[in-house]
Design a protein around this motif. Sequence first.
Motif, PDB file in Angstrom:
ATOM      1  N   LEU A  15       0.829  -1.205   0.000  1.00 13.37           N
ATOM      2  CA  LEU A  15       0.000   0.000   0.000  1.00 13.37           C
ATOM      3  C   LEU A  15       0.864   1.255   0.000  1.00 13.37           C
ATOM      4  CD1 LEU A  15      -2.795   1.379   0.224  1.00 13.37           C
ATOM      5  CD2 LEU A  15      -2.558   1.148   2.709  1.00 13.37           C
ATOM      6  N   PHE A  16       1.827   1.343   0.908  1.00  9.92           N
ATOM      7  CA  PHE A  16       2.686   2.522   0.990  1.00  9.92           C
ATOM      8  C   PHE A  16       3.548   2.674  -0.256  1.00  9.92           C
ATOM      9  CE2 PHE A  16       1.355   2.953   5.283  1.00  9.92           C
ATOM     10  CZ  PHE A  16       1.694   4.227   5.684  1.00  9.92           C
ATOM     11  N   GLU A  17       4.062   1.572  -0.781  1.00  7.95           N
ATOM     12  CA  GLU A  17       4.881   1.646  -1.994  1.00  7.95           C
ATOM     13  C   GLU A  17       4.063   2.132  -3.182  1.00  7.95           C
ATOM     14  OE1 GLU A  17       8.333  -1.649  -0.987  1.00  7.95           O
ATOM     15  OE2 GLU A  17       6.527  -2.314  -2.049  1.00  7.95           O
ATOM     16  N   GLN A  18       2.801   1.741  -3.256  1.00  4.03           N
ATOM     17  CA  GLN A  18       1.930   2.217  -4.340  1.00  4.03           C
ATOM     18  C   GLN A  18       1.610   3.695  -4.166  1.00  4.03           C
ATOM     19  OE1 GLN A  18      -1.420  -0.410  -3.979  1.00  4.03           O
ATOM     20  NE2 GLN A  18      -0.558  -1.946  -5.360  1.00  4.03           N
ATOM     21  N   ARG A  19       1.264   4.092  -2.955  1.00  2.00           N
ATOM     22  CA  ARG A  19       0.851   5.475  -2.702  1.00  2.00           C
ATOM     23  C   ARG A  19       1.995   6.476  -2.802  1.00  2.00           C
ATOM     24  NH1 ARG A  19      -4.484   6.522  -1.268  1.00  2.00           N
ATOM     25  NH2 ARG A  19      -5.591   4.560  -1.483  1.00  2.00           N
ATOM     26  N   GLU A  23       7.088   9.627  -5.330  1.00  2.00           N
ATOM     27  CA  GLU A  23       8.094  10.174  -4.412  1.00  2.00           C
ATOM     28  C   GLU A  23       9.306   9.248  -4.302  1.00  2.00           C
ATOM     29  OE1 GLU A  23       4.159  11.956  -3.477  1.00  2.00           O
ATOM     30  OE2 GLU A  23       4.843   9.911  -3.819  1.00  2.00           O
ATOM     31  N   ILE A  24       9.068   7.945  -4.356  1.00  2.00           N
ATOM     32  CA  ILE A  24      10.167   6.974  -4.312  1.00  2.00           C
ATOM     33  C   ILE A  24      10.992   7.083  -5.590  1.00  2.00           C
ATOM     34  CG2 ILE A  24      10.738   4.511  -4.325  1.00  2.00           C
ATOM     35  CD1 ILE A  24       8.195   4.117  -2.542  1.00  2.00           C
ATOM     36  N   LYS A  25      10.298   7.136  -6.723  1.00  2.00           N
ATOM     37  CA  LYS A  25      10.983   7.247  -8.023  1.00  2.00           C
ATOM     38  C   LYS A  25      11.832   8.510  -8.096  1.00  2.00           C
ATOM     39  CE  LYS A  25      10.184   7.354 -12.973  1.00  2.00           C
ATOM     40  NZ  LYS A  25       9.217   7.590 -14.016  1.00  2.00           N
ATOM     41  N   ASN A  26      11.311   9.618  -7.555  1.00  2.00           N
ATOM     42  CA  ASN A  26      12.035  10.902  -7.569  1.00  2.00           C
ATOM     43  C   ASN A  26      13.048  11.027  -6.437  1.00  2.00           C
ATOM     44  OD1 ASN A  26      10.556  11.705  -9.801  1.00  2.00           O
ATOM     45  ND2 ASN A  26       9.009  12.756  -8.577  1.00  2.00           N
ATOM     46  N   LYS A  27      13.196   9.937  -5.659  1.00  2.00           N
ATOM     47  CA  LYS A  27      14.141   9.890  -4.537  1.00  2.00           C
ATOM     48  C   LYS A  27      13.871  10.962  -3.478  1.00  2.00           C
ATOM     49  CE  LYS A  27      17.756   7.666  -7.215  1.00  2.00           C
ATOM     50  NZ  LYS A  27      17.432   6.327  -6.947  1.00  2.00           N
ATOM     51  N   GLU A  28      12.582  11.321  -3.346  1.00  4.28           N
ATOM     52  CA  GLU A  28      12.179  12.260  -2.300  1.00  4.28           C
ATOM     53  C   GLU A  28      11.965  11.542  -0.985  1.00  4.28           C
ATOM     54  OE1 GLU A  28       8.634  14.198  -3.712  1.00  4.28           O
ATOM     55  OE2 GLU A  28       9.575  14.667  -5.628  1.00  4.28           O
ATOM     56  N   ASP A 112      -5.241   8.716   5.399  1.00  2.00           N
ATOM     57  CA  ASP A 112      -5.503   9.681   4.337  1.00  2.00           C
ATOM     58  C   ASP A 112      -4.137  10.052   3.752  1.00  2.00           C
ATOM     59  OD1 ASP A 112      -5.820  12.014   2.823  1.00  2.00           O
ATOM     60  OD2 ASP A 112      -7.387  12.813   4.130  1.00  2.00           O
ATOM     61  N   PHE A 113      -3.787   9.443   2.626  1.00  2.00           N
ATOM     62  CA  PHE A 113      -2.448   9.629   2.074  1.00  2.00           C
ATOM     63  C   PHE A 113      -2.205  11.034   1.550  1.00  2.00           C
ATOM     64  CE2 PHE A 113      -2.408   5.071   2.422  1.00  2.00           C
ATOM     65  CZ  PHE A 113      -1.099   4.821   2.785  1.00  2.00           C
ATOM     66  N   THR A 114      -3.239  11.741   1.132  1.00  2.00           N
ATOM     67  CA  THR A 114      -3.065  13.133   0.716  1.00  2.00           C
ATOM     68  C   THR A 114      -2.639  13.964   1.919  1.00  2.00           C
ATOM     69  OG1 THR A 114      -4.712  12.873  -1.023  1.00  2.00           O
ATOM     70  CG2 THR A 114      -4.189  15.124  -0.346  1.00  2.00           C
ATOM     71  N   ASP A 115      -3.318  13.773   3.034  1.00  2.00           N
ATOM     72  CA  ASP A 115      -2.976  14.473   4.269  1.00  2.00           C
ATOM     73  C   ASP A 115      -1.565  14.092   4.729  1.00  2.00           C
ATOM     74  OD1 ASP A 115      -3.465  16.106   6.584  1.00  2.00           O
ATOM     75  OD2 ASP A 115      -3.889  14.276   7.720  1.00  2.00           O
ATOM     76  N   LEU A 116      -1.251  12.804   4.686  1.00  2.00           N
ATOM     77  CA  LEU A 116       0.078  12.350   5.108  1.00  2.00           C
ATOM     78  C   LEU A 116       1.161  12.971   4.232  1.00  2.00           C
ATOM     79  CD1 LEU A 116       1.978  10.671   6.829  1.00  2.00           C
ATOM     80  CD2 LEU A 116       1.464   8.696   5.352  1.00  2.00           C
ATOM     81  N   LYS A 117       0.957  12.996   2.927  1.00  2.00           N
ATOM     82  CA  LYS A 117       1.957  13.603   2.025  1.00  2.00           C
ATOM     83  C   LYS A 117       2.146  15.083   2.331  1.00  2.00           C
ATOM     84  CE  LYS A 117       1.495  10.403  -1.818  1.00  2.00           C
ATOM     85  NZ  LYS A 117       1.271  10.242  -3.261  1.00  2.00           N
TER      86      LYS A 117
END
Length: 125
Positions: A15-19, A23-28, A112-117
Amino acid sequence: MKVLVVDDEVDVKTLFEQRFRKEIKNKEIELEFAFSGEEAIKFMNDHEHEAVLILSDINMPGMSGLVLLKYIKEKFEKPPPIVMMITAYGDDENYNEAMKLGADDFLTKPVDFTDLKNKLKSILL
């Protein structure tokens, strides 16, 4: 930013890797996972000061997230990692105990992944 996600539910990793794919790809963000409080402590001891943020479930078998929080706040003083507690139960008792033990934030499931981001972006600033 390295984030340690602690949850006894293994599917949380997917779930976290998908969401956070972008950000993972951009190394953020770099995500690490522990599936118990004990595993999280081992990670923290082996990688001291690498995790800037810890997202921990409260209700886990064995060591609860609250016991883990207390340990992290006592053991890892400089720099102290930011710890956000996650629970399926948004009750006042867990919230108050987490805040008393030094939690930096409290999230309820489903996350809420939008809130978490948005919270993570404010940490990076």
